[in-house]
Structure formats: C-alpha cells, structure tokens
Design an enzyme around this catalytic site. Structure first.
Site, PDB file in Angstrom:
ATOM      1  N   LYS A  36      51.382  95.303  30.310  1.00 10.54           N
ATOM      2  CA  LYS A  36      51.274  95.075  31.755  1.00 10.54           C
ATOM      3  C   LYS A  36      51.100  96.377  32.534  1.00 10.54           C
ATOM      4  O   LYS A  36      50.183  96.497  33.367  1.00 10.54           O
ATOM      5  CB  LYS A  36      52.532  94.343  32.232  1.00 10.54           C
ATOM      6  CG  LYS A  36      52.671  94.224  33.735  1.00 10.54           C
ATOM      7  CD  LYS A  36      53.905  93.441  34.089  1.00 10.54           C
ATOM      8  CE  LYS A  36      55.179  94.147  33.687  1.00 10.54           C
ATOM      9  NZ  LYS A  36      55.491  95.319  34.545  1.00 10.54           N
ATOM     10  N   THR A  37      51.963  97.352  32.271  1.00  7.91           N
ATOM     11  CA  THR A  37      51.891  98.618  33.018  1.00  7.91           C
ATOM     12  C   THR A  37      50.568  99.323  32.740  1.00  7.91           C
ATOM     13  O   THR A  37      49.967  99.917  33.639  1.00  7.91           O
ATOM     14  CB  THR A  37      53.070  99.527  32.644  1.00  7.91           C
ATOM     15  OG1 THR A  37      54.295  98.811  32.849  1.00  7.91           O
ATOM     16  CG2 THR A  37      53.085 100.783  33.499  1.00  7.91           C
ATOM     17  N   ASP A 213      53.629  94.197  41.310  1.00  4.49           N
ATOM     18  CA  ASP A 213      54.132  94.144  39.932  1.00  4.49           C
ATOM     19  C   ASP A 213      55.380  93.260  39.887  1.00  4.49           C
ATOM     20  O   ASP A 213      56.063  93.073  40.900  1.00  4.49           O
ATOM     21  CB  ASP A 213      54.465  95.571  39.476  1.00  4.49           C
ATOM     22  CG  ASP A 213      54.838  95.642  38.014  1.00  4.49           C
ATOM     23  OD1 ASP A 213      54.504  94.702  37.263  1.00  4.49           O
ATOM     24  OD2 ASP A 213      55.462  96.637  37.612  1.00  4.49           O
ATOM     25  N   GLU A 214      55.698  92.717  38.708  1.00  5.37           N
ATOM     26  CA  GLU A 214      56.889  91.863  38.516  1.00  5.37           C
ATOM     27  C   GLU A 214      56.940  90.779  39.598  1.00  5.37           C
ATOM     28  O   GLU A 214      57.958  90.543  40.240  1.00  5.37           O
ATOM     29  CB  GLU A 214      58.174  92.708  38.549  1.00  5.37           C
ATOM     30  CG  GLU A 214      58.242  93.810  37.506  1.00  5.37           C
ATOM     31  CD  GLU A 214      58.475  93.296  36.096  1.00  5.37           C
ATOM     32  OE1 GLU A 214      58.437  92.065  35.886  1.00  5.37           O
ATOM     33  OE2 GLU A 214      58.677  94.127  35.194  1.00  5.37           O
ATOM     34  N   GLN A 242      59.930  85.330  32.490  1.00  7.11           N
ATOM     35  CA  GLN A 242      60.884  86.430  32.613  1.00  7.11           C
ATOM     36  C   GLN A 242      61.530  86.479  33.999  1.00  7.11           C
ATOM     37  O   GLN A 242      62.029  87.525  34.416  1.00  7.11           O
ATOM     38  CB  GLN A 242      60.200  87.765  32.307  1.00  7.11           C
ATOM     39  CG  GLN A 242      59.721  87.879  30.864  1.00  7.11           C
ATOM     40  CD  GLN A 242      59.193  89.257  30.542  1.00  7.11           C
ATOM     41  OE1 GLN A 242      59.946  90.225  30.406  1.00  7.11           O
ATOM     42  NE2 GLN A 242      57.880  89.357  30.407  1.00  7.11           N
ATOM     43  N   ARG A 603      63.073  91.945  23.700  1.00  7.52           N
ATOM     44  CA  ARG A 603      63.337  93.394  23.761  1.00  7.52           C
ATOM     45  C   ARG A 603      63.189  94.023  22.380  1.00  7.52           C
ATOM     46  O   ARG A 603      63.079  95.245  22.251  1.00  7.52           O
ATOM     47  CB  ARG A 603      64.768  93.681  24.262  1.00  7.52           C
ATOM     48  CG  ARG A 603      65.138  93.217  25.664  1.00  7.52           C
ATOM     49  CD  ARG A 603      64.126  93.564  26.702  1.00  7.52           C
ATOM     50  NE  ARG A 603      63.175  92.471  26.887  1.00  7.52           N
ATOM     51  CZ  ARG A 603      61.999  92.603  27.482  1.00  7.52           C
ATOM     52  NH1 ARG A 603      61.590  93.765  27.915  1.00  7.52           N
ATOM     53  NH2 ARG A 603      61.201  91.559  27.618  1.00  7.52           N
TER      54      ARG A 603
END
Length: 667
Positions: A36-37, A213-214, A242, A603
């Site tokens: 994503k980043t 973002d997010e 998420q 994670r």
C-alpha cells in the site's frame, strides 16, 4: 523520472493501474501486506512527473510516523526537496487550516492545543465550578461523552442530560483560554469551511488532487472534511478487513459513503508480499466469516510456509513460560534476533505474566504504550512554561507552573486568583495583573511581589523567544533562570538516580529541539510551531521507534501497520478475543473483533504461534477458559498443536552468554 516502462517492471498489474490512474475518484482496496505505502508513494511521484504542481497535492494519513515515512519515500523517489507538497495527518492539517483563519471563529491566532492531561484538568475545573459531586465525576466517561457530543456520535438524552451544563462550561473554558482540543482540530475546520465559503474555495482551488491513506479508519468528521475539500480527483486507500478503531470514531462504512458520493473506479490489491501462503489462507479463512465486507482473497508468492502452531497451556503463567521458551528456542535454532519477534495481546492487562517470564529468562523486551516522553513530569513542567510564554491565557498550564519551582504562591494564593478571575470573568493571567495592581486587596505585599516576579520571568523570556533563532538555547536559559535543577535536587533529595534520570530527559528534550530547528526543511522553527508539533506528536501514537534487539510486546491495536518474522498471539480465548463486552453488545462488534484477530494473523511473515489458556485468573477467581471461536475458523489443515521446544543445557548457556555480550555492548 519514473517512466511507465520502469513502473511496469517495479509494480504488479493492479499496483500499476492504481499508480497511473490519477484522474477521477479512485477507491484502492489494499489488503494486508499488499504494498500500500509503495503504491501511494509511487502514485504521488508519478503525478509529479506528469507535471502536476506539488502544491496541488494533499495526502492525508493518521500518524506522524506514517506521514514522515511517506514524505521521505517520495523525496527519495523523485530526488527533490518537495517543500510545497502537503503530506500530513488529519489533525496537523486541521492545525494548518486553523492557524490561517481561526480568527473568523472568534479565537486569537496563537491558540493552544490541549492534550489529554490539559483536557482532563479543564473538565475537573468545570465540574468543581458547577458543584458536581465527586461520585458523578467519572472523568473517563464524561470525557468520552464530551467528545461524542462534539463530533456528533451522540446526542443529548435523558440519561446524559445532567452533563449538558458541564459540556457548555468546558466549551466556554476552551474559548476563554484561547485553546482547542483534538476533536476541535477536525470539527472547527469543518465549521470554518461551512460558515466561510470563501475560505473553503481557497483550499479547493489549491488542492486539486487529494489522497487519503488508511481510509477505513476515518471518522464521520474526517470523511466530511475530505468531502468538503475534494472536487473530483480524490483517491482513497484502505481495507475494510482492517477496520479496528470504531471505539474512537472510525467507520469503515465510509468506503460505502465514498462510493455513493463519487463516481468511483475500484482497484483491488490482493497480492501479499509479507506472509507465507499458509498464514494468508488462515487469515482468509477467519475473515470470510464476516458478512459486512468487500469480498477479497489475499494470495502470496512466498510459498506454502510452516503450519500455524497452537498451544493450550494450563494457565497464564504456563502461557508466558511457553512463549519465553519458544522465543529462546526459535532464536537459537533459526538464528533470529530478538526484534524479529512480536508478541501480541488483546489488552495491556495480559502483559504482567509475560514481562515476568521474559525477565526470568533474561529476554530483553520493549512494551509499546508506556508513559509518553512528553507526559513525564519534568518534560511537562518545561513545556508548560513554554505554553504560557506562548499563550498567557492558558490557565491549565499556568496553574501547573505558577508555583513550580516553589515561589510562595500556594493554595491560598490560587484561591485569591480564582476568585478574582471569577469576579471579572477573566483568565488567571489577567487576574494576576488585577491582584498585583489593586490598592485594596486580600493579597499581601509579599504575595504581590511573588506574583510580579513570576510575571517578569514569563515576560522576559517571551521577548527572547519572539526574536531570532536558537530555540533550544533559549529554553536552556529559561531552565537556568527558574533554577529547575535545584528544584529537582530538593524534590528528589533521597534519590540521586531519579534526579540524574530527569536531567537526562531534559537534555534529550533540548537535543530534540536542536535537531528540529536545524532541519533544513523546517522553514519557520519558532516556539509556536514547536509547541503544536509536540502536541500532535504525543497524540499520534506510533512515533516511538522500537528498540533494536528486543522482543516487541504490544497490543494488537498497536501492532497495526507493523510486521515481524515470528508472531505470537497470546490469550486467544472467548472473553479476551472476542472481548466479552463485544459479545454482549452486538454481532457487529464481534465482526470488529474478528477483524482485530485478522490484523494479528497478518502481522506474521514466516511463523505464527497462538496460545489459549485452559484456565485464567479473573478478579482473584480461577475460571475455566474456552478457546476463541476464531481458532475454529482457521482451516484445520493449516494447524498443528505445539509443545514448547525444550532447550538443551548447551543451547540455554549459549543464549545466556549472547545476552550478556549484548548487555555489555549497550553500556
């Protein structure tokens, strides 16, 4: 330059499409570990290469750490300084908007931002003035109510109407002290834009391209702020699977709202670059039980991977020992460093047994979410002086330092000032001036002199701070002028170690100031900007770097956005995850708990171990435990029940010697 052929080589087809689609409304559904980043940074770099002016781009995210990482990566990609590119948290952007135009809402320009400590102090002060009983002053509940009312998450009802006068007094107090709280950093810009169309027009004309973002973590107010600003070129990146922050106002339904409010092009990133296929299949198996979600399935090119190992210890002591022994075993066998391990908990209350076992087994660890650096008393004292120098009308911080170090202004003096402030409906700073100047007053001449000395210190240093550079040196001089070191020596006379620790913290503060003010990208390193920066920094968790060479012990919430080669999920039991309160309230909350478990699973990069106790102590009573329903949702072919690896004496000795060597190297 990022030419299109290079982009095709560096990105998968979906990532390439997300990066090169720059016009219109874009919804990028980015699964865990899907790059994503990378997509966001490449997208902004590509926009700049296309000739879009950096000043027209606004990228919003949630933590200072994420904003800095994004900004640094874009600069690294483009090899440009990008001083006119805005990459910011929502709250920092709100500060920027208010700093320019808050006078239109009746505030003065140099407003203070109240952190949680200041906010609680003001709530208590308002409660005392309104004669609320001690029993009715549940500060946590009242604070949540004030936030919920202010942000529109709740309305006044019969059950909470008794607190309406307190809410109104709190709001009046903020205005009186020329201060805003964190909710105001979103609420007030919305109010400003709605009441002043010309201000909104200015921002809409500047920011032609907006990215969020997010996006699944946005609140209704953050969505409204984005919606007001956005014209047609707006891209949001998120993953409804998420969304784990509903308790602080986040609403993943904003993804649905976005699709209603804009003609959306949807792009899905489902290739995971983090985890093994086994871990992803487990995550997919669990999250597929949620009904209210966008259908997606993560896949990996990283190969099958090891089975997920589940351990059923007798109690929390055995669980902690299992995790500690497993860490030692895996570290020895796979030659892992301690910071390759993440130990995740649903709640901080689970940490005590884990910490005790880590200490007993000589395993160094760091726990996320301790006392913030800026919440330590000595730091807060110095910062309070700076806040009063910046904004005389900040009563909360004035009360903190008016007699620190002690200067003869005790409780009786504070009562005189409070009475004077109440009489003239003014701030305490104005009340000091009134008391000092009054010819007839209950204040003694000695008290007047003490008050005047305090005023002189603040005013003298205010003049210094208003002129020239050298912020850290000016603060160093302030600390010397108020004899703060002598104050610490007096207050902690029995503990030389405590004094050394506090002085070391103050020196760290001064060093961080020097680094900040000498940053070439910092065009205006003045006191006001510094104070707003550290307030936002202490609010936005996730800025502290994990210590290297230590096991990472943290809540699942704190782990979001992180990854570890080896992950332990502790306490996978009914009542812990899903949390008992969530089960009692409604099925929607259970779905959020499942998303939380999904975040925990994803994670892990290489190895995932989960423990669920057979018994656990609760309020001095030992209770039988039931494994979490989420364990049954992991496909059975992916699971292997596990016993902790027993180390040989030789392996244990080697691990202990390695630990001693590391300790010596850190000294």
């Amino acid at each position: 330059m990022l030419d299109l052929e290079t982009l095709k080589e560096d990105l998968n087809p979906e990532q390439y499409r997300a990066v090169t689609t720059t016009d219109g409304a874009i919804l990028i559904i980015a699964g865990a570990g899907s790059g994503k980043t990378r997509v966001i940074t490449f997208r902004i770099a590509h926009m700049l290469d296309k000739g879009i002016p950096q000043s027209q781009i606004l990228a919003l995210t949630f933590t200072n750490k994420a904003a800095k990482e994004m900004s640094d990566r874009i600069k690294d990609l483009t090899k440009r300084k990008l001083q006119n590119l805005t990459v910011s948290t929502f709250h920092a952007f709100g500060v920027k908007v208010l700093r320019s135009d808050i006078e239109k809402l009746g505030y003065r320009e140099n407003f203070s931002i109240y952190d949680e400590t200041d906010r609680v102090s003001l709530i208590k002060e308002c409660g005392r003035e309104l004669k609320y009983s001690v029993d009715s002053m549940d500060i946590y509940t009242i604070g949540n109510l004030i936030s919920n009312i202010k942000t529109g998450r709740k309305n006044w009802e019969t059950a909470n109407d008794m607190y309406r006068p307190l809410y109104e007094s709190y709001q009046e107090g903020l205005k009186l002290y020329n201060a805003v709280d964190f909710d105001d950093l979103i609420v007030l810009p919305i109010k400003l834009f709605k009441e002043n169309p010309e201000v909104l027009k200015k921002y809409r004309e500047r920011y032609k391209y907006i990215m969020v973002d997010e996006f699944q973590d946005t609140s209704h107010q953050q969505y409204e702020l984005m919606h007001l600003l956005a014209d047609k070129n707006v891209a949001v990146v998120g993953d409804d699977d998420q969304s784990i922050y509903s308790w602080r106002g986040a609403d993943y339904q904003n993804i649905i709202n976005f699709e209603k409010d804009f003609p959306v092009t949807e792009i899905r990133l489902e290739q995971n670059y983090r985890s093994t296929e086994t871990i992803l299949e487990a995550a997919n198996g669990v999250i597929s039980h949620n009904t209210n979600r966008k259908d997606k399935k993560l896949w990996s090119g990283n190969g099958g991977g090891k089975p997920i190992e589940i351990f059923m210890p007798e109690n929390e002591t055995d669980e902690a020992d299992f995790i500690a022994e497993s860490i030692l075993g895996i570290a020895a066998e796979d030659k892992r460093k301690y910071d390759d391990f993440g130990v995740l908990m649903r709640a901080n209350t689970q940490s005590r047994f884990l910490e005790e076992s880590f200490l007993q087994n000589n395993i160094p660890y760091t726990i996320s979410g301790g006392t913030s650096f800026f919440e330590r008393k000595e730091i807060k004292d110095i910062v309070s002086y700076l806040r009063i120098i910046s904004n005389h009308d900040d009563d909360i911080n004035l009360l903190r330092i008016i007699n620190c170090p002690r200067r003869g202004i005790g409780r009786a003096a504070i009562k005189i000032l409070n009475d004077e402030a109440e009489k003239y409906k003014c701030t305490l700073w104005s009340a000091i001036d009134s008391v000092v100047r009054a010819k007839e007053s209950v204040a003694t001449d000695i008290l007047k002199e003490d008050l005047q000395n305090f005023v002189d210190i603040i005013e003298t240093h205010r003049q210094r701070f208003l002129s020239g550079r050298g912020l850290a040196n000016k603060v160093r001089q302030l600390i010397e002028d108020i004899n703060y070191k002598d104050h610490l020596l007096t207050e902690y006379a029995k503990s030389e170690k405590a004094v050394r620790f506090k002085l070391m913290n103050i020196e760290s503060l001064l060093t961080s100031m020097e680094v900040w003010e000498n940053d070439p990208d910092n065009s205006n390193p003045n006191l006001f900007n510094y104070l707003n920066r550290i307030t936002l920094m202490s609010r936005d968790n996730g800025d502290d770097e994990n210590d290297k060479g230590k096991v990472n012990l943290m809540t699942i919430h704190a782990s979001k956005g992180l990854e570890f080669p080896v992950v332990f999920i502790a306490g996978a039991e009914e009542g812990i995850i899903p949390h008992a309160r969530s089960v009692e309230e409604n099925q929607g909350n259970v779905e959020e708990e499942r998303r939380l478990f999904y975040v925990a699973i994803t994670r892990a990069r290489d190895k995932l171990l989960i423990s669920a106790c057979r018994k656990r102590r609760h309020m001095q009573v030992v209770r039988e435990c039931e494994p979490s329903r989420f364990l049954d949702e992991i496909p059975s072919n992916l699971v292997e029940y596990h016993e902790p690896k027993q180390l040989t004496e030789e392996e244990t000795g080697a691990m202990f010697n390695d630990f001693l060597t590391k300790l010596k190297s850190q000294k």
